[in-house]
Design a protein around this motif. Structure first.
Motif, PDB file in Angstrom:
ATOM      1  N   SER A 239      48.235  42.548  50.274  1.00 20.93           N
ATOM      2  CA  SER A 239      47.587  41.658  49.197  1.00 20.93           C
ATOM      3  C   SER A 239      47.576  42.308  47.766  1.00 20.93           C
ATOM      4  O   SER A 239      48.092  41.534  46.734  1.00 20.93           O
ATOM      5  CB  SER A 239      46.209  41.081  49.671  1.00 20.93           C
ATOM      6  N   SER A 240      47.163  43.264  47.731  1.00 18.94           N
ATOM      7  CA  SER A 240      47.039  43.866  46.239  1.00 18.94           C
ATOM      8  C   SER A 240      48.462  44.234  45.720  1.00 18.94           C
ATOM      9  O   SER A 240      48.491  44.185  44.671  1.00 18.94           O
ATOM     10  CB  SER A 240      46.199  45.386  46.516  1.00 18.94           C
ATOM     11  N   ASP A 241      49.190  44.554  46.640  1.00 19.80           N
ATOM     12  CA  ASP A 241      50.785  44.631  46.051  1.00 19.80           C
ATOM     13  C   ASP A 241      51.154  43.459  45.433  1.00 19.80           C
ATOM     14  O   ASP A 241      51.741  43.484  44.364  1.00 19.80           O
ATOM     15  CB  ASP A 241      51.759  45.165  47.300  1.00 19.80           C
ATOM     16  N   HIS A 242      50.849  42.432  46.231  1.00 16.65           N
ATOM     17  CA  HIS A 242      51.241  40.985  45.734  1.00 16.65           C
ATOM     18  C   HIS A 242      50.625  40.542  44.325  1.00 16.65           C
ATOM     19  O   HIS A 242      51.215  40.034  43.475  1.00 16.65           O
ATOM     20  CB  HIS A 242      51.120  39.852  46.761  1.00 16.65           C
ATOM     21  N   PHE A 243      49.380  41.038  44.237  1.00 10.42           N
ATOM     22  CA  PHE A 243      48.561  40.763  42.986  1.00 10.42           C
ATOM     23  C   PHE A 243      49.245  41.695  41.840  1.00 10.42           C
ATOM     24  O   PHE A 243      49.384  41.061  40.625  1.00 10.42           O
ATOM     25  CB  PHE A 243      47.236  40.915  43.214  1.00 10.42           C
TER      26      PHE A 243
ATOM     27  N   THR B 119      37.191  46.040  48.224  1.00 12.72           N
ATOM     28  CA  THR B 119      37.748  47.174  47.414  1.00 12.72           C
ATOM     29  C   THR B 119      39.403  47.228  47.270  1.00 12.72           C
ATOM     30  O   THR B 119      39.617  47.260  46.000  1.00 12.72           O
ATOM     31  CB  THR B 119      37.567  48.436  48.341  1.00 12.72           C
ATOM     32  N   ASN B 120      40.054  46.947  48.246  1.00 12.90           N
ATOM     33  CA  ASN B 120      41.293  46.892  47.900  1.00 12.90           C
ATOM     34  C   ASN B 120      42.153  45.642  47.307  1.00 12.90           C
ATOM     35  O   ASN B 120      42.952  45.864  46.669  1.00 12.90           O
ATOM     36  CB  ASN B 120      42.229  47.149  49.350  1.00 12.90           C
ATOM     37  N   VAL B 121      41.344  44.554  47.520  1.00 14.06           N
ATOM     38  CA  VAL B 121      42.031  43.212  46.746  1.00 14.06           C
ATOM     39  C   VAL B 121      41.034  42.939  45.685  1.00 14.06           C
ATOM     40  O   VAL B 121      41.866  43.082  44.405  1.00 14.06           O
ATOM     41  CB  VAL B 121      41.863  42.182  47.969  1.00 14.06           C
ATOM     42  N   LEU B 122      39.694  42.895  45.677  1.00 12.90           N
ATOM     43  CA  LEU B 122      38.822  42.510  44.499  1.00 12.90           C
ATOM     44  C   LEU B 122      39.085  43.646  43.451  1.00 12.90           C
ATOM     45  O   LEU B 122      39.140  43.421  42.260  1.00 12.90           O
ATOM     46  CB  LEU B 122      37.652  42.009  44.944  1.00 12.90           C
ATOM     47  N   GLY B 123      38.707  44.729  44.046  1.00  7.03           N
ATOM     48  CA  GLY B 123      38.981  45.787  43.075  1.00  7.03           C
ATOM     49  C   GLY B 123      40.049  46.231  42.419  1.00  7.03           C
ATOM     50  O   GLY B 123      40.281  46.376  41.192  1.00  7.03           O
TER      51      GLY B 123
END
Ligand code: NAD
Ligand code: TYD
Length: 351
Positions: free
Chosen positions: A163-167, A102-106
């Motif tokens: 990780s999501s912040d980095h993306f 959810t948090n990264v792939l989403g």
């Protein structure tokens, strides 16, 4: 002014307050709420605005690229407030992969769709990512997290949010996607799912059940009333600088044990129980694995650059929160009995 705004995860705790604020404050904007309605998403949280003419609910998954693409095509969004996430640290310890999904792939899915939809003209567009102070790791007794603090996530939840912040930053630097990130401290308030410390203890006090305090209750969290969080998001969404990060917090640090004692004190009065009745329910239990000791936010940048300040003192916010739970026992009983999920299964099936 952005006209068509996508809010992801708008049926959750913070998302529902954010959706309500935008739907009522900006009647000229159309707000689309995309939510999967996991155990944490509840349309009861939005009952009062569900028929507003500028609001549309869509049941769906941020990991489903085709669905997100077709929503962008249909509604021509110029802003995204990305709130959808798996949010509970204890669940991330039992099932880290769900948090990666959810948090990264989403997040990368929604970023990709926004980039593709907006690539011919990024002017006036904004992808706003709602994140947490937990990405910064754990503090000792001293110091605060600033926007320059290095990331040091320690739980699967905070690692997935980091990780999501980095993306999000990678999409800004690589593709020039207009983004803003905010990292907020612990929220509390109405519609908070009773797996988190404060609503869990309110529920247990009402029902005379033990109040499980991890370890010695010495861990410190920095608490902000949820309506203050969404007012900060509103300020940053409209006045923040593209590519920047803003920390959100209210300088309100409490040890877990002290917050629960204050909660017990206020609830004894409100429930007309003898002094110290609720505190007898406090039970020290095995500590959380990898339990971060202390979080504390320095929100100077937000207050100096954008003039935002929290509106409520903690004791007042806690009192308002308790009153809401006491007046909404049906909501609490429904989410703890799982009735609302059975209802969604019946209403939406696998759609
Ligand atoms: P929550 O768990 O209450 O709500 C999450 C919402 O996202 C739910 O409505 C759920 O149905 C939805 N969702 C989950 N997976 C989805 C998917 N794949 N597709 C679409 N929707 C999905 O969470 P919350 O406490 O409201 O937190 C919201 C955001 O704010 C999160 O990104 C969280 O990391 C961040 N945040 C929370 C806090 C806090 O104290 N709660 C503090 C700082 C930042
Ligand atoms: P929580 O509400 O889960 O938020 P977070 O882990 O994101 O900070 O927990 C807040 C604090 O309360 C944290 O230090 C863990 C602790 N805690 C307990 O002591 N007992 C509980 O039953 C829960 C859920 C949390």
């Amino acid at each position: 002014m952005k006209k068509n705004i996508l809010i992801t995860g708008g049926a959750g705790f913070i998302g529902s307050h954010l959706t309500r604020l935008f739907v009522t404050k900006y009647p000229e904007c159309h707000i689309v709420n995309l939510d999967k309605l996991t155990y944490a998403g509840n349309l009861e949280n939005l009952r009062d605005i569900e028929h507003a003419p500028n609001y549309t609910f869509v049941k769906g998954d941020i990991e489903n690229m085709e669905q997100v693409r077709s929503l962008f095509a249909q509604y021509q969004f110029d802003g995204v407030l990305h709130c959808a996430a798996e949010s509970h640290v204890d669940r991330s310890i039992s099932d880290p992969l769900a948090f990666v999904k959810t948090n990264v792939l989403g997040t990368v899915t929604v970023l990709t769709v926004a980039k593709d939809a907006w690539k011919d003209n990024f002017d006036g567009k904004l992808f706003y990512h709602i994140s947490t102070d937990e990405v910064y790791g754990s503090l000792g007794a001293e110091g605060f997290f600033t926007e320059e603090t290095s990331y040091d996530p320690r739980s699967p939840y905070s690692a997935s949010k980091a990780s999501s912040d980095h993306f999000v930053r990678a999409f800004y630097h690589t593709y020039h996607l207009p983004v803003i990130i905010s990292n907020c401290s612990n929220n509390y308030g109405p519609y908070h799912f009773p797996e988190k410390l404060i609503p869990l203890c309110i529920h247990n006090i009402i029902n005379n059940k033990p109040l499980p305090i991890y370890g010695k209750g010495e861990n410190v969290r920095d608490w902000l009333f949820v309506e203050d969080h969404v007012s900060a998001i509103d300020t940053i969404f409209h006045q923040g600088k593209i590519g920047e990060t803003y920390n959100i917090g209210g300088h309100n640090e409490w040890k877990n044990i002290d917050i629960i004692r204050e909660l017990c004190r206020q609830m004894d009065v409100k429930l007309d129980r003898e002094k110290d009745t609720s505190a007898k329910l406090i039970t020290f239990v095995k500590d959380r694995a990898g339990h971060d000791l202390r979080y504390a936010i320095d929100a100077t940048k937000l207050s100096k650059e954008l003039g935002w300040k929290p509106s409520l003192q903690f004791e007042e916010g806690l009192s308002k929160t308790i009153d809401w739970y006491l007046q909404n026992e049906d909501w609490l009983n429904d989410v703890t009995s799982g009735n609302y999920q059975k209802y969604y299964e019946k209403m939406y099936g696998d759609r």
